[in-house]
Design an enzyme around this catalytic site. Structure first.
Site, PDB file in Angstrom:
ATOM      1  N   ARG A 162      40.627  43.572  27.645  1.00  0.00           N
ATOM      2  CA  ARG A 162      41.946  43.074  27.264  1.00  0.00           C
ATOM      3  C   ARG A 162      42.026  42.750  25.752  1.00  0.00           C
ATOM      4  NH1 ARG A 162      45.869  38.513  28.014  1.00  0.00           N
ATOM      5  NH2 ARG A 162      47.590  39.375  28.676  1.00  0.00           N
ATOM      6  N   LEU A 168      52.556  41.370  25.406  1.00  0.00           N
ATOM      7  CA  LEU A 168      51.474  41.740  26.775  1.00  0.00           C
ATOM      8  C   LEU A 168      51.730  40.910  27.794  1.00  0.00           C
ATOM      9  CD1 LEU A 168      49.185  43.457  27.812  1.00  0.00           C
ATOM     10  CD2 LEU A 168      47.721  42.001  26.419  1.00  0.00           C
ATOM     11  N   SER A 169      51.968  41.187  29.255  1.00  0.00           N
ATOM     12  CA  SER A 169      52.009  40.342  30.105  1.00  0.00           C
ATOM     13  C   SER A 169      50.952  39.664  30.518  1.00  0.00           C
ATOM     14  CB  SER A 169      52.940  40.960  31.405  1.00  0.00           C
ATOM     15  OG  SER A 169      54.046  41.374  31.148  1.00  0.00           O
ATOM     16  N   GLN A 170      51.060  38.514  31.280  1.00  0.00           N
ATOM     17  CA  GLN A 170      49.958  37.626  31.470  1.00  0.00           C
ATOM     18  C   GLN A 170      49.094  38.485  32.710  1.00  0.00           C
ATOM     19  OE1 GLN A 170      52.574  34.628  33.880  1.00  0.00           O
ATOM     20  NE2 GLN A 170      50.782  34.258  34.560  1.00  0.00           N
ATOM     21  N   ILE A 178      50.187  41.569  35.706  1.00  0.00           N
ATOM     22  CA  ILE A 178      49.897  42.854  35.552  1.00  0.00           C
ATOM     23  C   ILE A 178      49.044  43.215  37.087  1.00  0.00           C
ATOM     24  CG2 ILE A 178      47.992  44.319  34.374  1.00  0.00           C
ATOM     25  CD1 ILE A 178      49.134  43.011  31.837  1.00  0.00           C
TER      26      ILE A 178
END
Length: 217
Positions: free
Chosen positions: A37, A63-65, A69
């Site tokens: 990540r 960017l989603s947590q 995801i």
């Protein structure tokens, strides 16, 4: 799966956090653990890359947590032979996770800057089964075919018929439904024969979907 004896502390906490919050699919956990990540965010944000928090990326996107995801991916129930469509490439991180579970991934983004960066990252990290398209995710160009799984990572006020038409029999679509600045609900839709079975999941917050290709950026 990564050996916890050699993983750095932040990576160990990343893995533990997903399990504690209810992610139990072993394949999803392995996919999340295998994708670096920290390589999908700007250097200034890398110290926080393994925390369970959303991070900013260019073009006003995020960017989603990791939990969100992982949860969305788990709900897709991806099979190794599946062809997956993602609407909203962003940094390319979620596409990379999907690529570890599916046969192939087509991911669509309206910002040229994000498309170019995602293509470079995915190529350098050897995610060869991901194709990144510069396009309007709600009006894909002809010739893309249909998909076993569709993941929408931007909020839409209602389920787009243009995407439902691309869903194969037995296929699953996940999308956040709701107003741009209000409460959104993550919805799972499965096509069974001629019927669409819709099930609400959890409340979420995503940036709103915009039509067309961005003129700048």
């Amino acid at each position: 799966m990564i050996n916890s004896g050699t993983a750095p502390p932040e990576k160990m906490m990343f893995q533990l956090s997903l399990r504690r919050r209810g992610i139990s699919d072993r394949n999803v956990l392995q996919a999340m653990e295998s994708v670096p990540r920290d390589r999908f965010v700007d250097p200034m944000h890398r110290p926080n890359a393994w925390r369970d928090t959303a991070l900013p990326i260019p073009c006003g996107q995020t960017l989603s947590q990791p939990f969100v995801i992982a949860y969305m991916t788990e709900q897709l129930q991806i099979q190794p032979t599946n062809r997956v469509l993602e609407i909203g490439t962003g940094s390319g991180y979620h596409a990379a996770v999907l690529s570890r579970l599916a046969s192939s991934v087509v991911t669509v983004e309206r910002f040229r800057t994000l498309v170019n960066a995602a293509r470079t990252r995915l190529r350098e990290l050897n995610y060869a089964n991901v194709e990144v398209l510069l396009a309007d995710g709600l009006a894909l160009p002809d010739g893309q075919g249909t998909f076993d799984r569709i993941l929408v990572t931007v909020a839409v006020p209602e389920l787009p018929q243009s995407l439902l038409d691309l869903l194969d029999p037995g296929g699953v679509l996940i999308a956040p439904i709701g107003p741009a600045n209000g409460r959104q609900t993550l919805v799972r839709v499965q096509r069974k024969d001629d019927e669409l079975i819709r099930r609400p999941l959890v409340d979420v917050r995503f940036v709103a979907a915009l039509r067309g290709i961005a003129r700048e950026l």
